[in-house]
Design an enzyme around this catalytic site. Structure first.
Site, PDB file in Angstrom:
ATOM      1  N   LYS A   9       0.874  -1.166   0.000  1.00  0.00           N
ATOM      2  CA  LYS A   9       0.000   0.000   0.000  1.00  0.00           C
ATOM      3  C   LYS A   9       0.906   1.209   0.000  1.00  0.00           C
ATOM      4  O   LYS A   9       1.921   1.225   0.724  1.00  0.00           O
ATOM      5  CB  LYS A   9      -0.841  -0.035   1.280  1.00  0.00           C
ATOM      6  CG  LYS A   9      -1.855   1.071   1.411  1.00  0.00           C
ATOM      7  CD  LYS A   9      -2.727   0.784   2.642  1.00  0.00           C
ATOM      8  CE  LYS A   9      -3.212   2.006   3.327  1.00  0.00           C
ATOM      9  NZ  LYS A   9      -4.205   2.809   2.811  1.00  0.00           N
ATOM     10  N   ASN A 191       6.760   6.064  -1.068  1.00  0.00           N
ATOM     11  CA  ASN A 191       8.110   5.483  -1.148  1.00  0.00           C
ATOM     12  C   ASN A 191       8.699   5.134   0.210  1.00  0.00           C
ATOM     13  O   ASN A 191       9.914   5.100   0.388  1.00  0.00           O
ATOM     14  CB  ASN A 191       9.077   6.430  -1.892  1.00  0.00           C
ATOM     15  CG  ASN A 191       8.554   6.759  -3.269  1.00  0.00           C
ATOM     16  OD1 ASN A 191       8.096   5.859  -3.981  1.00  0.00           O
ATOM     17  ND2 ASN A 191       8.573   8.027  -3.637  1.00  0.00           N
ATOM     18  N   ARG A 192       7.809   4.900   1.169  1.00  0.00           N
ATOM     19  CA  ARG A 192       8.227   4.533   2.538  1.00  0.00           C
ATOM     20  C   ARG A 192       9.074   5.609   3.216  1.00  0.00           C
ATOM     21  O   ARG A 192       9.753   5.348   4.199  1.00  0.00           O
ATOM     22  CB  ARG A 192       9.000   3.192   2.543  1.00  0.00           C
ATOM     23  CG  ARG A 192       8.175   2.017   1.997  1.00  0.00           C
ATOM     24  CD  ARG A 192       6.982   1.728   2.919  1.00  0.00           C
ATOM     25  NE  ARG A 192       6.236   0.545   2.519  1.00  0.00           N
ATOM     26  CZ  ARG A 192       5.037   0.569   1.919  1.00  0.00           C
ATOM     27  NH1 ARG A 192       4.456   1.715   1.602  1.00  0.00           N
ATOM     28  NH2 ARG A 192       4.417  -0.544   1.657  1.00  0.00           N
ATOM     29  N   LEU A 193       9.028   6.843   2.651  1.00  0.00           N
ATOM     30  CA  LEU A 193       9.757   7.942   3.303  1.00  0.00           C
ATOM     31  C   LEU A 193       8.795   8.669   4.237  1.00  0.00           C
ATOM     32  O   LEU A 193       8.407   9.824   4.015  1.00  0.00           O
ATOM     33  CB  LEU A 193      10.342   8.901   2.255  1.00  0.00           C
ATOM     34  CG  LEU A 193      11.476   8.324   1.416  1.00  0.00           C
ATOM     35  CD1 LEU A 193      12.067   9.386   0.485  1.00  0.00           C
ATOM     36  CD2 LEU A 193      12.584   7.766   2.315  1.00  0.00           C
TER      37      LEU A 193
END
Ligand SMILES: Cc1cc2nc3c(=O)[nH]c(=O)nc-3n(C[C@H](O)[C@H](O)[C@H](O)COP(=O)(O)O)c2cc1C
Length: 213
Positions: A9, A191-193
Site C-alpha cells: 500500500k 516510497n516509505r519515506l
C-alpha cells in the site's frame, strides 16, 4: 507458508511538516484525534494498544479504550488485579499506541502509569451502563474460568442481588493515567519515506526531532 509479500500500500493522504508542530505534543495529538474522528478514519478512534512488561520479562500488548486525555496524561479503566494491573504494579513504564488507518497515522506514547484518584474512578464507573458495572464487579479479569455458563449464572445472581440498587465501584476496578515522557507522530508517506516526529520531555520541557523513516 502463506506469502503476503504482494500486500503493498502506498501512503499518500497527508504529510507532517515542521511548520505545523506545536510546542506541546498534546495539541497535535488532539488535532489528529479529532481529524480521525471527523473523517471516520477509524472505527474506534479511542482504541489503543497498551504494552506492559510482564513478571516473566516478556512484553504483552492488548487493546484498551482511551477515556480521557489532557496535558497530565492519558486515562483508561481496567481491573487493577488483571495481568496488566499486576505488570503495572511491578513496572509502571508502559507504551500506548494508536493506528488510525484512515488517515495513515500512528502515534506511540511512552510514559509512566499511575492509578487515577478514587473520585475519578467512581465518577467514570457511575457513568457506565449497568451491565458493564455488573460485569466489572463479577469478572476476575485474566484468571481462568470453568465455562461461559458460570459467568452468565453469576451475572444473573448479581442482577437479582442488586435489583433497584446503585452498584458501587469495586475496589479492584479503576483508572490509570499514563503520564507521557515521549510521543511519536508517524504519518505514512510515499516510497516509505514516512514523516516521523518524536517529542520528548526533559526537565519539564518538550522538544522534538525528526526521525528517519
Ligand atoms: C476494542 C477493545 C476495547 C477494549 N477496552 C478495554 C478497556 O478499556 N479496559 C480493559 O480492561 N480491557 C479492554 N479490552 C480487553 C483487553 O484487550 C484485554 O483482553 C483485557 O483487559 C485483559 O487484559 P490482561 O489479561 O492483559 O490484563 C478491550 C478489548 C478490545 C478489543
Amino acid at each position: 507458508m502463506k506469502d503476503l509479500g504482494h500486500y503493498r500500500k502506498s501512503y499518500e493522504k497527508s504529510e507532517l511538516t515542521e511548520s505545523v508542530l506545536p510546542e506541546h505534543p498534546l495539541e497535535l495529538f488532539s488535532a489528529w484525534f479529532h481529524q480521525t474522528e471527523e473523517s471516520g478514519g477509524a472505527d474506534e478512534v479511542n482504541a489503543m494498544t497498551l504494552s506492559t512488561i510482564n513478571a516473566d520479562g516478556f512484553p504483552k500488548s492488548r487493546i484498551v479504550l482511551l477515556k480521557r486525555y489532557a496535558e497530565e496524561g492519558f486515562v483508561f479503566f481496567t481491573n487493577y488485579e488483571s495481568e496488566k494491573g499486576d505488570s503495572i504494579t511491578r513496572n509502571p513504564k508502559v507504551c500506548l499506541s494508536f493506528f488510525w488507518y484512515g488517515s495513515e497515522r500512528q502515534v506511540i506514547i511512552t510514559g509512566v502509569a499511575q492509578k487515577t484518584t478514587k473520585e475519578e474512578s467512581d465518577e467514570y464507573f457511575s457513568s457506565r451502563p449497568r451491565g458493564s458495572q455488573l460485569g466489572a464487579v463479577l469478572s476476575k479479569q485474566s484468571r481462568p474460568v470453568a465455562s461461559r455458563e458460570f459467568l452468565e449464572k453469576e451475572l444473573l445472581k448479581l442482577e437479582q442481588e442488586h435489583a433497584n440498587k446503585t452498584i458501587a465501584r469495586p475496589e479492584h476496578w479503576g483508572g490509570y493515567i499514563v503520564k507521557p515522557l515521549s510521543i511519536e507522530f508517524w504519518q505514512g508517506r510515499p516510497n516509505r519515506l514516512h514523516d516521523r516526529i518524536l517529542y520528548t520531555l526533559t526537565d519539564s520541557r518538550w522538544t522534538w526531532k525528526r526521525l528517519q523513516p
